[in-house]
Design an enzyme around this catalytic site. Structure first.
Site, short mmCIF file in Angstrom:
data_model
loop_
_atom_site.label_atom_id
_atom_site.label_comp_id
_atom_site.label_asym_id
_atom_site.label_seq_id
_atom_site.Cartn_x
_atom_site.Cartn_y
_atom_site.Cartn_z
N HIS A 271 0.45 -0.91 -5.39
CA HIS A 271 -0.79 -1.27 -4.67
C HIS A 271 -0.58 -1.22 -3.16
CE1 HIS A 271 0.23 -5.88 -4.87
NE2 HIS A 271 0.58 -5.41 -3.70
N ASN B 67 3.78 -2.41 -8.11
CA ASN B 67 2.96 -1.56 -8.97
C ASN B 67 2.26 -0.46 -8.17
OD1 ASN B 67 0.94 -2.91 -7.63
ND2 ASN B 67 0.15 -4.02 -9.40
N ASP C 172 -6.23 -8.09 3.87
CA ASP C 172 -6.69 -8.81 2.69
C ASP C 172 -6.53 -10.32 2.82
OD1 ASP C 172 -3.91 -8.60 2.59
OD2 ASP C 172 -3.90 -7.31 0.83
N GLU D 294 -5.35 -2.40 -6.51
CA GLU D 294 -4.44 -2.38 -7.65
C GLU D 294 -4.53 -1.05 -8.40
OE1 GLU D 294 -2.28 -4.63 -7.76
OE2 GLU D 294 -3.01 -6.63 -8.23
C1 F6R Z 1 -0.31 -7.74 2.03
C2 F6R Z 1 -0.65 -6.62 1.16
C3 F6R Z 1 0.21 -6.21 0.01
C4 F6R Z 1 1.71 -6.22 0.31
C5 F6R Z 1 2.50 -5.83 -0.92
C6 F6R Z 1 4.00 -5.92 -0.70
O1 F6R Z 1 -1.28 -7.93 3.01
O2 F6R Z 1 -1.66 -6.07 1.38
O3 F6R Z 1 -0.18 -4.92 -0.39
O4 F6R Z 1 1.98 -5.32 1.36
O5 F6R Z 1 2.15 -6.69 -1.98
O6 F6R Z 1 4.34 -7.25 -0.47
P1 F6R Z 1 5.81 -7.68 -0.03
O7 F6R Z 1 6.02 -7.15 1.33
O8 F6R Z 1 5.79 -9.18 -0.07
O9 F6R Z 1 6.73 -7.07 -1.04
#
Ligand code: F6R
Length: 243
Positions: free
Chosen positions: A146, A144, A75, A151
């Site tokens: 995701h 959450n 992403d 989401e």
């Molecule tokens: C990042 C992504 C997100 C993260 C998620 C957890 O490329 O796709 O889904 O993996 O938000 O983020 P952290 O590791 O910062 O808690």
């Protein structure tokens, strides 16, 4: 998408963040050593930083060669220039890509600065397909539930698309910006359909605040309200976590 059939979920609980990172890096390096032309699906965020550090250490020792590997990042924010410290493009350069021998032309990330986001999404879909799909997808999990920026409420069958980020996600990611209001409202993300098409998935999570959502994702009902819960249906899911 594989529904029903033979799911093999392996769950490794590790002692701490360092051990989680080492175990996950071991799985990635085994993939690259066995299949040097692998297509790796990569994630940003805090969780994988230690995995990248470990892979860089092994690369420096001469134990892994990434010269034939392709990478597909999950992403990117919309409207954040690639050179900006907050972009995922820059994040990947700083934490991994510039430190190993992945060819720049082999490292892919959605272009969040595009003026035609639909065309960019279709380009990314076509790229993933042309590479033969993702061999090993590394994933973190949002508070959450995701995965990528899919989401809660996102349709499981989506391909690469543009999403409006939830306020909870913008708050969680505010640590990388001056304030939560500065976190972009939109992002381009690979869809759950493509994540599920990966031949193997490696989900990592660390910290007390991730334990509840991880448990829901792995053991709760499969529902779009917890996007990561679909991973229960994947034929080869490995989870490495620490508390
Ligand atoms: C990042 C992504 C997100 C993260 C998620 C957890 O490329 O796709 O889904 O993996 O938000 O983020 P952290 O590791 O910062 O808690």
């Amino acid at each position: 998408m594989t529904m029903g059939g033979h799911q093999i979920m392996k769950i490794y609980k590790t002692a701490n963040y360092y051990e989680m990172s080492r175990k996950a890096a071991n799985i990635i390096s085994a993939q690259v050593i066995l299949y040097p032309r692998s297509v790796l699906g990569l994630a940003t965020g805090s969780t994988p930083v230690g995995v990248y550090e470990q892979l860089i250490r092994w690369y420096d020792k001469g134990d892994i060669d990434f010269s034939q590997v392709h990478t597909i990042n999950l992403d990117e924010y919309c409207g954040v220039p690639g050179e900006s410290v907050q972009s995922y493009c820059r994040f990947m350069q700083r934490h991994f890509l510039s430190k190993v021998n992945i060819k720049p032309a082999h490292a892919h990330i959605p272009d969040g600065m595009t003026t035609d986001v639909d065309a960019e999404c279709r380009r990314y879909d076509a790229l993933i397909e042309a590479l033969g799909g993702i061999d090993l997808q590394l994933l973190g999990i949002g508070h959450n539930g995701h995965i990528g920026f899919n989401e809660p409420g996102a349709a499981f069958e989506k391909m690469t698309h543009c999403v409006a980020l939830k306020d909870s996600t913008r708050r969680a990611n505010a640590r990388f910006f001056d304030s939560h209001m500065d976190v972009p409202e939109k992002a381009v993300t690979v869809g759950i359909r493509q994540i599920m098409w990966s031949k193997q998935i490696l989900l990592i999570a660390s910290g007390k605040e991730k334990q509840d959502i991880l448990h829901q994702a792995l053991h709760g009902p499969v529902t779009p309200q917890v996007p990561a819960s679909i991973l229960q249906m994947h034929p080869r899911l490995t989870v490495v976590y620490s508390e």
